[in-house]
Design an enzyme around this catalytic site. Structure first.
Site, PDB file in Angstrom:
ATOM      1  N   ASP A 250      29.511 -29.550 -73.896  1.00 16.74           N
ATOM      2  CA  ASP A 250      28.350 -30.429 -73.987  1.00 16.74           C
ATOM      3  C   ASP A 250      27.080 -29.668 -73.608  1.00 16.74           C
ATOM      4  O   ASP A 250      26.625 -29.745 -72.470  1.00 16.74           O
ATOM      5  CB  ASP A 250      28.623 -31.599 -73.027  1.00 16.74           C
ATOM      6  CG  ASP A 250      27.569 -32.667 -73.043  1.00 16.74           C
ATOM      7  OD1 ASP A 250      27.056 -32.957 -74.118  1.00 16.74           O
ATOM      8  OD2 ASP A 250      27.279 -33.216 -71.961  1.00 16.74           O
ATOM      9  N   ILE A 302      20.554 -31.371 -83.670  1.00 13.90           N
ATOM     10  CA  ILE A 302      19.721 -31.083 -82.495  1.00 13.90           C
ATOM     11  C   ILE A 302      18.384 -31.788 -82.680  1.00 13.90           C
ATOM     12  O   ILE A 302      17.686 -31.551 -83.670  1.00 13.90           O
ATOM     13  CB  ILE A 302      19.521 -29.554 -82.313  1.00 13.90           C
ATOM     14  CG1 ILE A 302      20.867 -28.892 -81.964  1.00 13.90           C
ATOM     15  CG2 ILE A 302      18.475 -29.251 -81.235  1.00 13.90           C
ATOM     16  CD1 ILE A 302      20.878 -27.381 -81.977  1.00 13.90           C
ATOM     17  N   SER A 306      17.979 -40.824 -80.633  1.00 15.84           N
ATOM     18  CA  SER A 306      16.892 -41.800 -80.475  1.00 15.84           C
ATOM     19  C   SER A 306      16.140 -41.620 -79.163  1.00 15.84           C
ATOM     20  O   SER A 306      15.012 -42.094 -79.031  1.00 15.84           O
ATOM     21  CB  SER A 306      17.456 -43.216 -80.552  1.00 15.84           C
ATOM     22  OG  SER A 306      18.400 -43.410 -79.514  1.00 15.84           O
ATOM     23  N   CYS A 308      15.795 -38.480 -77.786  1.00 15.40           N
ATOM     24  CA  CYS A 308      15.471 -37.055 -77.665  1.00 15.40           C
ATOM     25  C   CYS A 308      13.985 -36.793 -77.751  1.00 15.40           C
ATOM     26  O   CYS A 308      13.307 -37.374 -78.595  1.00 15.40           O
ATOM     27  CB  CYS A 308      16.077 -36.247 -78.815  1.00 15.40           C
ATOM     28  SG  CYS A 308      17.825 -36.241 -78.855  1.00 15.40           S
ATOM     29  N   GLY A 347      20.793 -39.929 -84.051  1.00 17.37           N
ATOM     30  CA  GLY A 347      19.895 -40.495 -85.056  1.00 17.37           C
ATOM     31  C   GLY A 347      20.515 -41.564 -85.945  1.00 17.37           C
ATOM     32  O   GLY A 347      19.878 -42.011 -86.899  1.00 17.37           O
ATOM     33  N   GLY A 368      25.057 -42.885 -79.844  1.00 18.70           N
ATOM     34  CA  GLY A 368      24.689 -43.251 -78.478  1.00 18.70           C
ATOM     35  C   GLY A 368      24.028 -44.608 -78.463  1.00 18.70           C
ATOM     36  O   GLY A 368      24.540 -45.583 -77.913  1.00 18.70           O
ATOM     37  N   MET A 395      20.214 -37.701 -71.778  1.00 17.87           N
ATOM     38  CA  MET A 395      20.820 -36.906 -70.710  1.00 17.87           C
ATOM     39  C   MET A 395      19.870 -35.802 -70.251  1.00 17.87           C
ATOM     40  O   MET A 395      20.111 -35.150 -69.245  1.00 17.87           O
ATOM     41  CB  MET A 395      22.149 -36.310 -71.170  1.00 17.87           C
ATOM     42  CG  MET A 395      23.195 -37.348 -71.506  1.00 17.87           C
ATOM     43  SD  MET A 395      23.405 -38.585 -70.211  1.00 17.87           S
ATOM     44  CE  MET A 395      24.226 -37.618 -68.975  1.00 17.87           C
ATOM     45  N   ARG A 409      22.945 -28.608 -68.874  1.00 20.61           N
ATOM     46  CA  ARG A 409      22.705 -28.940 -70.271  1.00 20.61           C
ATOM     47  C   ARG A 409      21.230 -28.870 -70.664  1.00 20.61           C
ATOM     48  O   ARG A 409      20.863 -28.233 -71.621  1.00 20.61           O
ATOM     49  CB  ARG A 409      23.275 -30.318 -70.629  1.00 20.61           C
ATOM     50  CG  ARG A 409      23.086 -30.639 -72.109  1.00 20.61           C
ATOM     51  CD  ARG A 409      23.840 -31.876 -72.549  1.00 20.61           C
ATOM     52  NE  ARG A 409      23.310 -32.398 -73.784  1.00 20.61           N
ATOM     53  CZ  ARG A 409      23.878 -32.263 -74.981  1.00 20.61           C
ATOM     54  NH1 ARG A 409      24.991 -31.617 -75.103  1.00 20.61           N
ATOM     55  NH2 ARG A 409      23.328 -32.774 -76.047  1.00 20.61           N
ATOM     56  N   GLU A 419      13.673 -33.401 -71.681  1.00 25.86           N
ATOM     57  CA  GLU A 419      13.871 -33.419 -73.132  1.00 25.86           C
ATOM     58  C   GLU A 419      14.460 -34.749 -73.590  1.00 25.86           C
ATOM     59  O   GLU A 419      15.197 -34.816 -74.563  1.00 25.86           O
ATOM     60  CB  GLU A 419      14.753 -32.247 -73.557  1.00 25.86           C
ATOM     61  CG  GLU A 419      14.030 -30.914 -73.439  1.00 25.86           C
ATOM     62  CD  GLU A 419      14.853 -29.742 -73.935  1.00 25.86           C
ATOM     63  OE1 GLU A 419      15.651 -29.909 -74.858  1.00 25.86           O
ATOM     64  OE2 GLU A 419      14.674 -28.644 -73.377  1.00 25.86           O
ATOM     65  N   GLU A 473      10.208 -49.392-100.575  1.00 18.91           N
ATOM     66  CA  GLU A 473      10.721 -50.361-101.550  1.00 18.91           C
ATOM     67  C   GLU A 473      12.177 -50.750-101.272  1.00 18.91           C
ATOM     68  O   GLU A 473      12.567 -51.890-101.517  1.00 18.91           O
ATOM     69  CB  GLU A 473      10.610 -49.776-102.965  1.00 18.91           C
ATOM     70  CG  GLU A 473      10.965 -50.765-104.058  1.00 18.91           C
ATOM     71  CD  GLU A 473      10.673 -50.176-105.426  1.00 18.91           C
ATOM     72  OE1 GLU A 473       9.511 -49.808-105.667  1.00 18.91           O
ATOM     73  OE2 GLU A 473      11.621 -50.066-106.223  1.00 18.91           O
TER      74      GLU A 473
HETATM   75  P1  XMP Z   1      21.432 -41.625 -80.672  1.00 20.03           P
HETATM   76  O1  XMP Z   1      20.445 -41.510 -81.783  1.00 20.03           O
HETATM   77  O2  XMP Z   1      22.688 -42.286 -81.090  1.00 20.03           O
HETATM   78  O3  XMP Z   1      21.784 -40.108 -80.259  1.00 20.03           O
HETATM   79  O4  XMP Z   1      20.806 -42.272 -79.481  1.00 20.03           O
HETATM   80  C1  XMP Z   1      22.674 -39.774 -79.238  1.00 20.03           C
HETATM   81  C2  XMP Z   1      22.733 -38.264 -79.075  1.00 20.03           C
HETATM   82  O5  XMP Z   1      21.501 -37.744 -78.552  1.00 20.03           O
HETATM   83  C3  XMP Z   1      21.738 -36.510 -77.861  1.00 20.03           C
HETATM   84  N1  XMP Z   1      21.074 -36.578 -76.564  1.00 20.03           N
HETATM   85  C4  XMP Z   1      19.922 -35.959 -76.260  1.00 20.03           C
HETATM   86  N2  XMP Z   1      19.164 -35.088 -76.976  1.00 20.03           N
HETATM   87  N3  XMP Z   1      17.614 -34.984 -75.187  1.00 20.03           N
HETATM   88  C5  XMP Z   1      18.021 -34.576 -76.420  1.00 20.03           C
HETATM   89  O6  XMP Z   1      17.336 -33.758 -77.060  1.00 20.03           O
HETATM   90  C6  XMP Z   1      18.320 -35.850 -74.404  1.00 20.03           C
HETATM   91  O7  XMP Z   1      17.919 -36.214 -73.302  1.00 20.03           O
HETATM   92  C7  XMP Z   1      19.547 -36.343 -74.975  1.00 20.03           C
HETATM   93  N4  XMP Z   1      20.507 -37.186 -74.500  1.00 20.03           N
HETATM   94  C8  XMP Z   1      21.420 -37.293 -75.499  1.00 20.03           C
HETATM   95  C9  XMP Z   1      23.232 -36.363 -77.747  1.00 20.03           C
HETATM   96  O8  XMP Z   1      23.612 -35.404 -78.709  1.00 20.03           O
HETATM   97  C10 XMP Z   1      23.749 -37.765 -78.077  1.00 20.03           C
HETATM   98  O9  XMP Z   1      25.069 -37.771 -78.584  1.00 20.03           O
END
Ligand code: XMP
Length: 487
Positions: A250, A302, A306, A308, A347, A368, A395, A409, A419, A473
């Protein structure tokens, strides 16, 4: 031409979920007939291609259990101590099994009071009684101890060996069920010919097996589960390895010399399938697979999550759709596509995004945000202006970092910036209801393409690039819809 102009001329076009659509194709497939079975890792198959993110507002044991029962997979977060993470894994593995192998037992000379304590601690209602080297001499159940004097010994109240119903190691599930029904017992100890205890079958487990026919299970009928680890924490990896099927490296950026070297060590020291991530480029995937033997899966994407802010803070990103295509291409080149599965991570807003990710060569998606909103996620439930929300944070956010166990991480000493962000997502109720919606949308999408399963989707799906006007559209327009709708 100079090296800087060259950068502009050699620029890559980065497509994201919002840029592409899937074109309809001739179909013979009704949505209900679409099979969503897929691979989570080299060795493990899941019945639904949905994996939950290892985040402390997403995957604890409760979500991992609920998701595996529906057919998906949970990856336990690591923003906690090793013991806490191991205990989450144990909970998932104990939730159900065809044959319990690590049976909790008691000695005949123990007191009833001790038996009660063990039953309450582990929330179980029967204990095989064993002496010298796990030799079965009886069974003591909640009924035997409930009204007994707490100071007498277990041997005084247990059902002794001569009245026990047992089976040998060859017993089939159907035979075990028949035996338990005929003798009206709820627990069936499995013994070898010397009466050494080899396992335990319970009626509760057999009923759960019938209740969740789609569940993702290991060969012993226990729910599948994965856990996130740091590549530098080999001790955690070894401890978790006893309980989980999959370990997910991770890190935000796997294509890093130190990470690759450390992961190699982990792979050599564990028996679980090891998934590498996150990766974002073809070169990264090629190097990972050529340098580390036995990588059992790739987690890619990467900056698309949502929560990030990596893409904003650093301007470095490999959006999930692009990363998935890159990884799939690398795997095709090595002749490994379909053997080493790709998990498209981050995403995912709706089922259309899932269909796009799978059509790009992924075997599953990691989610997530949507799972954070479910009843089973560990995040707090709050009410804002009469509506329910659950907390959700990245995270790499200041919030997660203050809880910090995942120092490596996103926040190595060299990484001072956050981040990720923190906030709330709409409450979505039970995970099984969300899963129903995801299945429905994905099956409909694959029905339009004419794909009976994910393997056919890889072949048949054709993409279109949709311009911003087209994007508007294909979303509801010229109508007033309630605020907070998904569209
Ligand atoms: P969704 O879009 O489902 O994405 O909310 C979940 C994924 O986001 C990543 N993740 C992060 N990426 N900063 C980042 O750049 C963060 O603080 C962070 N926390 C989680 C991770 O890959 C997760 O599965």
């Amino acid at each position: 031409m100079g090296r800087f102009l060259n950068k502009l001329l050699k620029i890559d076009t980065i497509y994201t979920f919002n840029d592409l659509i899937i074109l309809p194709g001739k179909t013979y497939v009704e949505p209900k007939e679409v099979n969503l079975r897929s691979k989570a890792s080299k060795r493990y198959t899941i019945n639904l291609p949905f994996i939950s993110s290892p985040m402390d507002t997403v995957t604890g044991s409760e979500l991992a259990i609920a998701l595996a029962r529906e057919g998906g997979l949970g990856i336990l977060h690591r923003n906690c101590s090793v013991d806490e993470q191991v205990s989450m894994a144990k909970k998932v593995k104990r939730a159900e099994s065809t044959i319990i192998r690590d049976v909790i037992v008691i000695k005949p000379e123990a007191t009833v009071s001790e038996a009660v304590e063990i039953m309450e601690t582990y929330d179980i209602h029967g204990l095989p009684v064993v002496e010298d080297g796990d030799r079965l001499v009886g069974i003591v159940t909640w009924r035997d101890v409930r009204y007994s004097d707490r100071n007498v010994t277990v041997s005084d109240v247990m059902t002794p060996k001569n009245r026990l119903v047992v089976a040998n190691t060859e017993v089939s599930i159907d035979e075990a069920k028949r035996l338990m029904q005929r003798h009206r017992v709820e627990k069936l100890p499995i013994v070898d010919d010397k009466w050494v205890l080899k396992g335990l079958i319970t009626i509760k487990d057999l009923e759960l097996r019938g209740k969740y026919p789609m569940a993702s299970r290991d060969e012993e009928g226990r729910l599948l589960v994965g856990a996130a680890i740091s590549p530098y924490d080999i001790e955690r990896a070894k401890k978790l390895d006893r309980y989980v099927d999959i370990l997910v490296i991770d890190v935000a950026h796997f294509h890093n010399e130190n990470v690759i070297k450390a992961t190699k060590k982990i792979v050599n020291n564990v028996s679980a399938d090891v998934i590498a991530g996150n990766l974002g480029t073809k070169e990264g995937v090629l190097e990972t697979l050529t340098r580390i033997e036995d990588i059992a899966g790739l987690r890619v994407g990467i900056g698309s999550g949502s929560i990030c802010t990596t893409g904003v803070v650093t301007k470095v990103a490999s959006p999930t759709l692009y990363a998935t295509i890159q990884a799939s291409e690398a795997l095709e080149e090595l002749g490994l596509h379909g053997t080493i599965p790709v998990i498209a991570d981050g995403g995912i807003k709706n089922t259309g995004d899932i269909a796009l990710a799978l059509a790009s060569g992924a075997s599953s998606v990691m989610i997530g945000n949507l799972f954070a909103g479910t009843k089973e996620s560990p995040g707090r439930l709050i009410a804002i202006h009469g509506k329910y929300y659950k907390e959700y944070y990245g995270m790499g956010s200041a919030r997660a970092k203050s809880k910090r166990a995942d120092l490596d991480r996103y926040s190595k000493p060299s990484k001072e910036v956050d981040e990720g962000v923190e906030g709330w997502v709409p409450y979505r109720g039970a995970v099984k209801d969300l899963i129903r919606e995801l299945i429905g949308g994905l099956q409909a999408s694959m029905g339009y393409v004419g794909a009976r399963d994910i393997y056919e989707l890889w072949d048949k799906a054709r993409f279109g690039y949709i311009l911003p006007n087209g994007y508007n559209e294909i979303h509801p327009h010229d109508i007033i819809i309630p605020k907070g709708s998904n569209y």
